[in-house]
Design an enzyme around this catalytic site. Structure first.
Site, PDB file in Angstrom:
ATOM      1  N   TYR A 134       0.859  -1.182   0.000  1.00  0.00           N
ATOM      2  CA  TYR A 134       0.000   0.000   0.000  1.00  0.00           C
ATOM      3  C   TYR A 134       0.900   1.238   0.000  1.00  0.00           C
ATOM      4  O   TYR A 134       0.783   2.106   0.854  1.00  0.00           O
ATOM      5  CB  TYR A 134      -0.905   0.034   1.232  1.00  0.00           C
ATOM      6  N   ARG A 135       1.782   1.291  -0.961  1.00  0.00           N
ATOM      7  CA  ARG A 135       2.799   2.347  -1.014  1.00  0.00           C
ATOM      8  C   ARG A 135       2.188   3.717  -0.758  1.00  0.00           C
ATOM      9  O   ARG A 135       1.181   4.078  -1.363  1.00  0.00           O
ATOM     10  CB  ARG A 135       3.488   2.327  -2.388  1.00  0.00           C
TER      11      ARG A 135
END
Length: 515
Positions: free
Chosen positions: A479-480
């Site tokens: 979930y950069r």
């Protein structure tokens, strides 16, 4: 220079800033093509895989796998100077060498689901290596393994497994258009996590192009690099060509349910009980919880008001009779009924989790297009102790007041609690009750709308600070989220990288730096 020492720079920054030649784009393109010919790539192949911005196919290829509308036609996001749409492993090896010789940045894209668009945008000139044509999948039912190329999607992987066996599966994500390369290299998370762990906990081998253009397997790359590419971000250490994965046994019948509860249905009490049960219940059961603000019509009149909807979505690796027994005993607040439970094959559960309707056939998983584009922003957190009831009430009211962002709670426990933090780079294991994904989607165009919705999700994230992990406040690599840190590649790059690196990797950060 070794692969680990050279490519660790990319790990530290995610956005690698390299000096760009003063030559024109056309000259860069010609030079790049000439370099490919010196790497034994025939001109007839080059013309089919290398694209400059002047080529009519350039934009369609670039935009085909952009999954976040924020970056689809963004005037502030620079396009690649060259796209290499590789169709063979040799093309990847040559692209790595020629990008290095041109002193350009290399971006690697498999599915394009990276939330910040890191695989296809940059603020410096770069080459984008599109892996979407490298998507062969070979399933061996005898030893329950498969080789899957990085450009494959999860949907294609699930479909190919199903074609060969109705009782084998693989623990990975629920969105079928996610690319295997990025998903596995960042950990790989799905609804069988409590039974079988992460995707990377079931990786046996890999094929990788290192910085010297060599194609290496696990033995040739060495155990340090093999450890690093199972959750440390594959592009940090080379270009992942394929993973060899261990398939898992799934029952012929699994059970799915999706039930909704609202604020006037004692939803807070239900969420309190979910927190105390979801990570401790039978490992065959995964129950995701979504909290979303909605507008509901009050009973008996036309007045609409804001409220909260709690959606419980579950996969149970067994029949509905055993599931009902478990829920009735351990999670009675949910009020689950037999009518809520649907027995089906594992592949049909994959379709249900991907929001296909009941009549959809498994070949729908081969569709690589995905849903219509939305503007999106995502963030993440980890919860280690149950959130008190009064705090949950305040969180619910905060979500209602903000009107748009929501939360997804994904339970841990089970197999995740049994695997040591340093077994792979992915450290979020024992002691985690659940992971939070913050989400906001919108359709309005323009800078003002983006600023508005980004402000709301950030406000919710800040509000959650007292209830989540700390020192460091942990985050999920897949979930950069550039909000938690970036790097300017200056003299303090290691210290800057450590700020977000420890959030993603905790103590494994130092081992990754030295891998």
């Amino acid at each position: 220079m070794s692969v680990s020492s050279y490519l660790v720079v990319l790990f530290l920054h995610f956005l690698l800033f390299l000096k760009f030649s003063s030559s024109s784009n056309a000259a860069v393109y010609d030079s790049f093509v000439n370099c490919l010919t010196t790497k034994s790539i025939p001109q007839s192949e080059i013309s089919k895989i290398v694209y400059s911005p002047n080529n009519s196919s350039f934009n369609p290829i670039l935009q085909a796998y952009i999954r976040n509308r924020r970056f689809f036609n963004s005037p502030t996001a620079s396009k690649p100077v060259i796209i290499v749409a590789a169709t063979a492993e040799s093309h990847v090896a040559a692209a790595v060498l020629c990008t290095k010789e041109a002193n350009l940045q290399l971006k690697i894209r498999s599915g394009g689901h990276d939330y910040e668009g890191i695989s296809y945008i940059s603020n410096v000139p770069f080459v984008m290596l599109d892996m979407s044509n490298l998507r062969s999948i070979s399933v061996n039912t005898n030893d329950k393994t498969a080789w899957v190329q990085a450009g494959s999607t999860l949907g294609e992987l699930y479909y190919n497994i199903w074609v060969k066996s109705k009782v084998l599966g693989f623990p990975a994500g629920v969105c079928p258009t996610v690319g295997v390369g990025g998903h596995l290299s960042g950990g790989g998370y799905g609804n069988m996590i409590r039974k079988f762990g992460l995707s990377v906990d079931n990786v046996l081998d890999a094929r990788l192009v290192d910085v010297d253009g060599r194609i290496v397997d696990r033995k040739a790359m060495g155990e340090d690099v093999f450890w690093a590419i199972r959750g440390g971000g594959g592009a940090s250490f080379g270009v992942i060509l394929a993973y060899k994965i261990q398939l898992v046994q799934v029952p012929q019948i699994v059970t799915y349910f999706r039930v909704e509860r609202f604020l006037d249905q004692n939803v807070t009490d239900t969420v309190v009980q979910w927190q105390n049960v979801a990570s401790k219940i039978d490992n065959d059961l995964f129950m995701r919880l979504l909290l979303q603000p909605v507008t509901a019509k009050k009973s008996g009149n036309a007045t609409k008001s804001k409220t909260i909807r709690a959606t419980f979505v579950a996969l149970f690796l067994g029949d509905s009779t055993r599931l009902m027994s478990l829920i009735s005993k351990e999670f009675p607040a949910l009020g689950l009924t037999e009518q809520d439970c649907f027995q089906m094959s594992w592949i049909d559960s994959v379709l249900h989790w991907a929001n296909f309707d009941n009549t959809t056939k498994p070949d729908a998983l081969l569709n690589r297009t995905g849903d219509p584009l939305n503007f999106i922003k995502r963030k993440s957190d980890y919860v280690q102790v149950p959130i008190p009831r009064n705090a949950l009430e305040s969180i619910i009211q905060k979500i209602i007041s903000l009107g748009k962002p929501g939360l997804v709670f994904n339970p841990y426990g089970g197999r995740m609690a049994e695997i040591p933090e340093d077994e792979t780079p992915f450290p979020h294991r024992a002691g985690i009750l659940f992971k939070i994904q913050y989400f906001v989607n919108w359709n309005e165009e323009g800078v003002a709308a983006e600023k508005n919705y980004l402000s709301r999700i950030r406000e919710l994230y800040n509000f959650m600070t007292p209830y989540v992990s700390m020192n460091p406040r942990q985050a999920f690599l897949n979930y950069r989220d550039l909000d938690i840190g970036t790097n300017d590649n200056g003299p303090h790059s290691l210290e800057e990288g450590r700020v977000y690196g420890t959030k993603y990797f905790k103590k494994n950060f130092d081992r990754l730096v030295n891998a």
